[in-house]
Write an enzyme that holds these catalytic residues in place. Structure first.
Site, mmCIF file in Angstrom:
data_model
loop_
_atom_site.group_PDB
_atom_site.id
_atom_site.type_symbol
_atom_site.label_atom_id
_atom_site.label_comp_id
_atom_site.label_asym_id
_atom_site.label_seq_id
_atom_site.Cartn_x
_atom_site.Cartn_y
_atom_site.Cartn_z
ATOM 1 N N GLY A 192 0.813 -1.197 0.000
ATOM 2 C CA GLY A 192 0.000 0.000 0.000
ATOM 3 C C GLY A 192 0.850 1.251 0.000
ATOM 4 N N LEU B 280 10.692 44.704 21.257
ATOM 5 C CA LEU B 280 11.051 44.943 22.664
ATOM 6 C C LEU B 280 11.674 46.320 22.870
ATOM 7 C CD1 LEU B 280 14.381 44.664 23.169
ATOM 8 C CD2 LEU B 280 13.889 42.266 22.778
ATOM 9 N N PRO C 187 5.533 39.715 21.757
ATOM 10 C CA PRO C 187 5.986 38.859 22.869
ATOM 11 C C PRO C 187 7.271 39.350 23.515
ATOM 12 C CG PRO C 187 6.257 37.768 20.737
ATOM 13 C CD PRO C 187 5.438 38.972 20.488
ATOM 14 N N GLY C 188 8.218 39.875 22.712
ATOM 15 C CA GLY C 188 9.450 40.400 23.301
ATOM 16 C C GLY C 188 9.192 41.618 24.151
ATOM 17 N N HIS D 100 -0.225 1.175 9.740
ATOM 18 C CA HIS D 100 -1.530 1.429 9.118
ATOM 19 C C HIS D 100 -2.541 1.891 10.152
ATOM 20 C CE1 HIS D 100 0.373 -1.826 6.605
ATOM 21 N NE2 HIS D 100 0.141 -0.905 5.693
#
Length: 587
Positions: free
Chosen positions: A57, A515, A572-573, A227
């Site tokens: 397969g 930042l 985020p910084g 599988h």
């Protein structure tokens, strides 16, 4: 965890297999494709060499078509995803590449493949009785997760160890060996193979409905088939990597578990092995490298001699996040052992076979650590001492702990606004600084030396852009403080000069959604004569405003602007700087 159900399809799921086979043939100029029967084969096979045919397969790429080429397979027959090809397809493969030297058919031990390939062999023999004795059939079963009791009738499943059979038998066939010699070496390898896999989740078949997660976030399944078959057992919580590897290795090499002791390991430092670490489809190369090193180390710790370590993607289960370990126990007889190693090491002309060093993995040699020395200030050898050293230490600890606690939230922000690593990067730096405090390297008794150590932690433990920015700022701040007297520390002048120095290395200026926004707001407030709490408040405001600011620098600059505004996520910084500054003034 969620199952990854998105796929990139050329046309639609019904043509995916054929589209993939066409791509394989584009990659390898040796190959041709019988589209009607989905047979990939060497276009001009050498009739003086035994032909090797495999198949099964689809969904296990690069197996099987990726191994067709000079030195491994002559043809591969491909069915639908996880479904065996029919006998007509297999007969066509035999007719395309079979010759008077002989043909060896190698299949994994799955009922559909044995029946369909076996039927094709018998039908071919009935139609060509003069060639019947030149077609041989070999079934490979290497899975140790299925014990003798459970597999009493069907036997062990065939897994990625089958690829080692392809490689070794194919190399011997290229040398011109007879059909019997090729069959014998393939059988020897098969009898000494053990494989076990582990999955973090099941895979998703293209074109099928999205299914629910089979495993919880902190659960793995040992012994999963390729599988989506259930495994031998589920384990929760997920053990550390070395413990998990130990469990898997023990399942292969243990001679005490009579139900699954299939390979004749001898123990007592007598066993030499070839190791294959296989990506089941959904792991990153980063993870696979770590796993491969761990497997090699744990085998050596158990007294086994690792003769070859091979790692890569060889036989997948579509996009299953998991891996398998295969051990091939080398025979005691030196000639056969050396023959197998030489056949494994021979170069090939196939895209599926990954690079191998062709030598035993060497013991890792670490470079000696270079000690970091902190020189005394030029102005005076008297350390620059904080007015309240214990309060200085506590403030640094609070800042570090605030970052560590906030890691999940910062990571969430960066997943939207960047590349997802900011939370862990900041946490790594904070953790390193906490360790230096425990070691007495960061202390209010010597601010300059402490800032140098913090700068070093940012450089070494954080890395990347944010680590470099922090390190530059703290290094520059150290230089500014060196001009201070021991009686009156000029924080304003030092911060001002540090920000100016930082500006020489980054184009970010407030507002830039980086930042720099809260950092510059803080420094400018201090320089203008504002009190510390007011300066921290200005930094907090600047950080919070980044959610509405168009990104002009940093990773967010590559993210579509409207998407960021819609998500209303702060940088985020910048958020990390805010948390650090707020923690510094807490009591």
């Amino acid at each position: 965890m969620a199952i990854q159900s998105k796929h990139i399809l050329g046309n639609d799921p019904s043509t995916l297999v054929l589209d993939s086979l066409k791509g394989v043939c584009e990659l390898n100029h040796q190959l041709a494709l019988d589209e009607a029967n989905r047979v990939v084969y060497i276009a001009s096979p050498d009739p003086s060499k035994v032909a090797l045919i495999c198949g099964g397969g689809s969904g296990h790429e690069p197996a099987h078509a990726g191994f067709v080429g000079d030195g491994i397979l002559t043809a591969a027959v491909c069915g639908n995803v996880f479904a065996s090809p029919n006998p007509r397809q297999v007969r066509r493969a035999i007719e395309l590449v079979g010759n008077g030297k002989g043909t060896l058919i190698i299949v994994k031990n799955y009922t559909g493949e044995i029946l369909n390939f076996g039927l094709a062999k018998e039908q071919f023999a009935a139609r060509h009785p003069d060639k019947a004795d030149k077609v041989k059939f070999l079934v490979v079963g290497d899975d140790v997760a299925v014990g003798r009791t459970q597999g009493s009738i069907v036997g062990r499943r065939g897994l990625v160890g089958t690829v080692l059979v392809y490689k070794i038998a194919g190399a011997l066939a290229r040398r011109g060996a007879s059909i019997d010699e090729v069959y014998d070496i393939a059988e020897t390898v098969t009898e000494n193979l053990g494989t076990v896999g582990v999955g973090l989740e099941h895979c998703h078949v293209p074109g099928t409905a999205t299914s629910e997660s089979h495993l919880t976030e902190n659960e793995i399944e040992i012994g999963m088939g390729i599988h989506n078959e259930a495994g031998n057992k589920r384990v929760s919580p997920v053990p550390p990597m070395d413990q998990l590897i130990d469990q898997l290795i023990t399942m292969i090499i243990s001679t005490e578990d009579k139900d699954r002791s299939f390979v004749p390991f001898r123990g007592g430092n007598q066993d030499q092995v070839i190791v294959l670490v296989n990506n089941l489809g959904g792991l990153s190369e980063l993870e696979l490298g770590s796993i491969s090193g761990g497997v090699s180390r744990r085998l050596k710790a158990k007294g086994l001699s690792v003769q070859r370590l091979i790692s890569g993607t060889f036989m997948t289960s579509l996009n299953m996040p998991g891996f398998s370990i295969t051990l091939l126990l080398l025979p005691e007889e030196q000639y056969t052992r050396n023959l197998i190693l030489s056949l494994l090491d021979e170069p090939t002309g196939t895209p599926g076979w990954k690079w191998s060093s062709c030598v035993p993995p060497a013991r890792l040699q670490s470079s000696p650590k270079i000690p970091i020395t902190v020189s005394a200030t030029k102005k005076s050898e008297v350390p620059l001492k904080a007015p309240d050293p214990p309060a200085f230490n506590s403030a640094v600890e609070r800042a570090c702990n605030a970052i560590i606690r906030a890691e999940p939230e910062i990571t969430r922000m960066d997943t939207i606004a960047g590349d997802g690593d900011c939370g862990l990067t900041l946490k790594g730096g904070a953790t390193a600084v906490l360790q230096t405090i425990e070691e007495g390297k960061v202390s209010g008794e010597d601010i300059v030396s402490s800032l140098i150590v913090i700068s070093q932690a940012a450089e070494e433990q954080m890395g990347g852009t944010i680590g470099a920015l922090f390190s530059i700022f703290f290094s520059a701040l150290t230089q500014g403080l060196r001009s201070s007297s021991t009686e009156a520390i000029d924080w304003s002048g030092a911060l001002d000069s540090a920000l100016d120095r930082l500006y020489t290395y980054t184009r970010a200026r407030r507002p830039s959604r980086t930042l720099v926004d809260p950092l510059s707001a803080f420094v400018e407030s201090i320089v203008s004569g504002k009190k510390l709490a007011e300066a921290v408040g200005a930094a907090t405001t600047a950080a919070e405003q980044t959610k509405d600011v168009e990104a002009k620098a940093g990773r967010s600059a590559y993210v579509e602007g409207e998407s960021l505004k819609k998500e209303q996520v702060t940088d985020p910084g910048a958020w990390g700087v805010k948390l650090i500054l707020e923690a510094l003034i807490q009591q």
